[in-house]
Write an enzyme that holds these catalytic residues in place. Structure first.
Site, PDB file in Angstrom:
ATOM      1  N   THR A 186       0.865  -1.186   0.000  1.00 20.55           N
ATOM      2  CA  THR A 186       0.000   0.000   0.000  1.00 20.55           C
ATOM      3  C   THR A 186       0.899   1.233   0.000  1.00 20.55           C
ATOM      4  O   THR A 186       2.065   1.161   0.366  1.00 20.55           O
ATOM      5  CB  THR A 186      -0.902   0.058   1.245  1.00 20.55           C
ATOM      6  OG1 THR A 186      -0.057   0.152   2.380  1.00 20.55           O
ATOM      7  CG2 THR A 186      -1.772  -1.164   1.352  1.00 20.55           C
ATOM      8  N   GLU A 331      -6.000  -3.542  -0.410  1.00 18.50           N
ATOM      9  CA  GLU A 331      -6.340  -4.646   0.504  1.00 18.50           C
ATOM     10  C   GLU A 331      -7.530  -5.458  -0.008  1.00 18.50           C
ATOM     11  O   GLU A 331      -7.896  -6.462   0.580  1.00 18.50           O
ATOM     12  CB  GLU A 331      -6.686  -4.077   1.891  1.00 18.50           C
ATOM     13  CG  GLU A 331      -5.492  -3.540   2.670  1.00 18.50           C
ATOM     14  CD  GLU A 331      -5.149  -2.084   2.356  1.00 18.50           C
ATOM     15  OE1 GLU A 331      -5.584  -1.582   1.295  1.00 18.50           O
ATOM     16  OE2 GLU A 331      -4.443  -1.457   3.154  1.00 18.50           O
ATOM     17  N   LYS A 439     -14.089  18.444  10.348  1.00 18.04           N
ATOM     18  CA  LYS A 439     -15.061  18.558  11.449  1.00 18.04           C
ATOM     19  C   LYS A 439     -15.260  20.019  11.772  1.00 18.04           C
ATOM     20  O   LYS A 439     -14.349  20.684  12.228  1.00 18.04           O
ATOM     21  CB  LYS A 439     -14.563  17.787  12.661  1.00 18.04           C
ATOM     22  CG  LYS A 439     -14.604  16.303  12.426  1.00 18.04           C
ATOM     23  CD  LYS A 439     -13.804  15.520  13.450  1.00 18.04           C
ATOM     24  CE  LYS A 439     -13.569  14.130  12.908  1.00 18.04           C
ATOM     25  NZ  LYS A 439     -12.215  13.897  12.458  1.00 18.04           N
ATOM     26  N   TRP A 444     -19.852  17.194  10.228  1.00 21.33           N
ATOM     27  CA  TRP A 444     -18.825  16.749   9.283  1.00 21.33           C
ATOM     28  C   TRP A 444     -19.057  17.377   7.916  1.00 21.33           C
ATOM     29  O   TRP A 444     -20.189  17.435   7.439  1.00 21.33           O
ATOM     30  CB  TRP A 444     -18.873  15.227   9.131  1.00 21.33           C
ATOM     31  CG  TRP A 444     -18.290  14.500  10.302  1.00 21.33           C
ATOM     32  CD1 TRP A 444     -18.078  15.010  11.556  1.00 21.33           C
ATOM     33  CD2 TRP A 444     -17.847  13.151  10.330  1.00 21.33           C
ATOM     34  NE1 TRP A 444     -17.544  14.046  12.364  1.00 21.33           N
ATOM     35  CE2 TRP A 444     -17.388  12.894  11.642  1.00 21.33           C
ATOM     36  CE3 TRP A 444     -17.796  12.129   9.391  1.00 21.33           C
ATOM     37  CZ2 TRP A 444     -16.880  11.665  12.027  1.00 21.33           C
ATOM     38  CZ3 TRP A 444     -17.297  10.894   9.769  1.00 21.33           C
ATOM     39  CH2 TRP A 444     -16.833  10.664  11.073  1.00 21.33           C
TER      40      TRP A 444
HETATM   41  P1  ADP Z   1      -3.727   3.308  -0.483  1.00 15.18           P
HETATM   42  O1  ADP Z   1      -4.775   2.706   0.412  1.00 15.18           O
HETATM   43  O2  ADP Z   1      -2.427   2.701  -0.367  1.00 15.18           O
HETATM   44  O3  ADP Z   1      -3.779   4.820  -0.536  1.00 15.18           O
HETATM   45  P2  ADP Z   1      -5.325   2.296  -2.547  1.00 15.18           P
HETATM   46  O4  ADP Z   1      -5.217   2.477  -4.010  1.00 15.18           O
HETATM   47  O5  ADP Z   1      -5.506   0.965  -2.024  1.00 15.18           O
HETATM   48  O6  ADP Z   1      -4.078   2.936  -1.958  1.00 15.18           O
HETATM   49  O7  ADP Z   1      -6.423   3.304  -2.031  1.00 15.18           O
HETATM   50  C1  ADP Z   1      -7.663   2.907  -1.572  1.00 15.18           C
HETATM   51  C2  ADP Z   1      -8.433   4.125  -1.162  1.00 15.18           C
HETATM   52  O8  ADP Z   1      -8.634   5.003  -2.267  1.00 15.18           O
HETATM   53  C3  ADP Z   1      -9.815   3.813  -0.674  1.00 15.18           C
HETATM   54  O9  ADP Z   1      -9.816   3.371   0.656  1.00 15.18           O
HETATM   55  C4  ADP Z   1     -10.510   5.147  -0.866  1.00 15.18           C
HETATM   56  O10 ADP Z   1     -10.241   6.037   0.188  1.00 15.18           O
HETATM   57  C5  ADP Z   1      -9.865   5.682  -2.118  1.00 15.18           C
HETATM   58  N1  ADP Z   1     -10.726   5.414  -3.267  1.00 15.18           N
HETATM   59  C6  ADP Z   1     -10.622   4.441  -4.178  1.00 15.18           C
HETATM   60  N2  ADP Z   1     -11.591   4.533  -5.109  1.00 15.18           N
HETATM   61  C7  ADP Z   1     -12.353   5.600  -4.758  1.00 15.18           C
HETATM   62  C8  ADP Z   1     -13.527   6.215  -5.297  1.00 15.18           C
HETATM   63  N3  ADP Z   1     -14.101   5.791  -6.406  1.00 15.18           N
HETATM   64  N4  ADP Z   1     -14.026   7.292  -4.639  1.00 15.18           N
HETATM   65  C9  ADP Z   1     -13.464   7.760  -3.521  1.00 15.18           C
HETATM   66  N5  ADP Z   1     -12.352   7.225  -2.972  1.00 15.18           N
HETATM   67  C10 ADP Z   1     -11.809   6.158  -3.576  1.00 15.18           C
END
Ligand code: ADP
Length: 542
Positions: A186, A331, A439, A444
């Site tokens: 990640t 994940e 916040k 929120w």
């Molecule tokens: P990392 O977790 O290492 O930053 P990831 O590519 O696994 O990389 O990121 C996952 C995160 O990206 C999600 O938990 C979410 O916060 C964000 N994410 C992914 N797709 C979307 C989406 N369509 N809209 C909003 N957030 C998104």
């Protein structure tokens, strides 16, 4: 009583066997680092994957040893996808956009034995190899005559020379489908990077579900362009789903600019493309400048960060391309939800449909989700209550590689770190990442909502909303904006643009114009970095 059906392990090697037998002529087109367009077929990929397997056997690796790549999307990388995992080794796709020190840390942590890299990344490999303590073999993904003489990298050989002498036949080993097949770290936005370790079974099930009509809807009639990198969560599983369905694959190599992507889409009759919003922004910019049209592109899946509604509308209304807004994470292999409409939406007008399309979508079979409050109690699916989003399923992580960070699960569910609502039809909408939520006065504010409104302004190329400390309200939102080239908008005009589009108290207190917003290794806005650059910023006194 047991069922009387054959038991067959779900192994990645079966995908390329299938593609060779049923779609042998299926095309794989790659823009290479060398600059040219390379063409081959699933039959060629299958043969060369077996050569990779034979070459790996010659290195006498142990079952499960890690073979790393530092590579763009292309046919050689695809051969490694099948050759490495198919042989029982674990494909570790390193992210070349990381800082070299992070690459060293990750390569040592995963104990990579082999590193296969594109020539673009030779400078990185030169800079890090002496500190990568476990890598014994370096392979440059190029022809023998392109290998420079004095790289200083011990035992470096070219990929083509490495596999040239190998036989084309190889019997893929049969082993437990729960064996590890590939790994991806990640981005490590909090603490050290941690790795998700996928299995053959999780990969096949994910690819299967991902190919379904209400997910990515892939078929042998598609020409698929994964702009999303193969070094980031296996290009969302597209290489596997494509082999499973016999879809043509089109790889962009290192060229992600609007023109290169557009040319590839048109020349290769791409029907389906996948990428993060920042990349599509460049493509749309190029289209608008040249008044261009798509002649074959039908749909695009956009995820990785929230897709601004303005982008969905541009693709749909200006270019007739359906946007599938999708959500997932490293994940989760990564697919969790995809936004496709249901029967009941057919009669709706475009505004009503848009309200659905901008959500992150419905869970696909295999991913169960729920939202919970601070005490862990499940919240209703009413489209209003928002809480921490938890998921579970056969391609969701159980624990990180080497048990880093302890057990991440809460009563069997994986907390995603996202905050979301789920409506009665099962459509999930991300409000924010929990750490980005603003916040204000005990309420929120969704940074995504603020960004979406700002991005709908015609002069705005990119917008990031962050919370700033406020003596009375705790935090107040400001929006950091990059203008489109040649476009103008003032602070007052942009703030006025929010009027009537959101509640008054959710309108940002200020607009800060910048030349660029820092992007992370996976093309996402890096709000932590952005906040650092704003550390001396003072909110205006209103
Ligand atoms: P990392 O977790 O290492 O930053 P990831 O590519 O696994 O990389 O990121 C996952 C995160 O990206 C999600 O938990 C979410 O916060 C964000 N994410 C992914 N797709 C979307 C989406 N369509 N809209 C909003 N957030 C998104």
């Amino acid at each position: 009583m047991l069922g009387l059906m054959q038991s067959q392990q779900l192994l990645i090697s079966s995908l390329i066997d299938f593609a060779e037998r049923h779609h042998g002529e299926g095309e794989i087109v790659s823009r290479r680092v060398e600059g040219d367009i390379h063409r081959c077929t699933y039959r060629d990929i299958a043969k060369r994957s077996r050569k990779v397997a034979n070459a790996l056997a010659g290195l006498h690796l142990a079952f499960g040893d890690r073979v790393a790549t530092l590579a763009w999307n292309g046919y050689r990388h695809l051969e490694l996808y099948f050759g490495v995992s198919g042989s029982g080794q674990v494909l570790h796709t390193l992210n070349p956009r990381l800082h070299p020190d992070q690459v060293v840390w990750i390569a040592n942590h995963s104990e990579d034995q082999v590193l296969c890299f594109d020539m673009t990344f030779l400078p990185i490999v030169k800079a890090v190899h002496a500190r990568c303590t476990t890598i014994k073999h370096y392979i440059a993904l190029c022809d023998a005559d392109q290998l420079p003489a004095d790289t200083g990298i011990p035992g470096l050989q070219s990929y083509e020379a490495w596999i040239a002498k190998q036989p084309e036949s190889f019997t893929w080993p049969e082993f437990d489908e729960n064996s590890a097949s590939s790994m991806c770290y990640t981005s490590g936005t909090t603490g050290n990077p941690k790795a998700a370790l996928y299995s053959h079974r999780s990969t096949i099930l994910h690819a299967w579900a991902g190919a379904m009509p209400d997910a990515l809807n892939m078929s042998a009639r598609d020409s698929v362009l994964p702009v999303v990198p193969m070094f980031h969560v296996n290009a969302w599983g597209l290489p596997y789903s494509a082999a499973m369905t016999g879809a043509k694959m089109v790889f962009p190599g290192p060229a992600m600019d609007g023109k290169s992507i557009y040319d590839l889409i048109e020349n290769e009759k791409v029907t389906f493309a996948a990428g993060v919003p920042t990349v599509w922004q460049m493509l749309l910019g190029h289209m608008q400048q040249g008044s261009l049209r798509f002649s074959t592109l039908k749909r695009t899946v956009i995820g990785g960060s929230a897709c601004p509604p303005a982008m969905i509308t541009s693709f749909n209304d200006l270019y007739g391309v359906e946007v599938l807004h999708a959500w997932g994470m490293t994940e989760m292999s990564p697919l969790g939800t995809v936004c496709t409409l249901k029967n009941k939406h057919a009669g709706m007008d475009s505004t009503q449909k848009m309200a659905v399309r901008m959500k992150q979508g419905r869970g696909i079979y295999g991913v169960d989700m729920k939202i919970v409050d601070e005490s862990g109690a499940e919240l209703p699916w009413d489209g209003k209550a928002f809480g921490d989003l938890l998921v579970k399923g056969p391609w969701v992580i159980k624990e990180y590689y080497k048990g880093e960070g302890g057990s991440p699960l809460v009563n069997g569910w994986f907390p995603t770190g996202d905050v979301a609502t789920i409506d009665p039809d099962g459509y999930m909408q991300i409000t924010d990442r929990s750490k980005d939520v603003i916040k204000s006065g005990g309420e929120w504010i969704s940074s995504i909502d603020v960004e979406n409104i700002a991005m709908a302004h015609p002069a705005v190329a990119m917008a990031a909303c962050v919370g700033m400390k406020h003596p009375k309200w705790d935090e107040r939102p400001i929006v950091v904006v990059v203008k489109k080239p040649g476009a103008e908008v003032s602070r007052q005009e942009l703030l006025a643009f929010f009027d009537g589009k959101t509640a008054k108290w959710q309108i940002p207190d200020d607009v800060v114009f910048v030349d660029a917003i820092p992007l992370g290794a996976t093309g996402k806005m890096q709000k932590t970095k952005l906040r650092e650059t704003l550390k001396d910023y003072q909110l205006p006194t209103l």
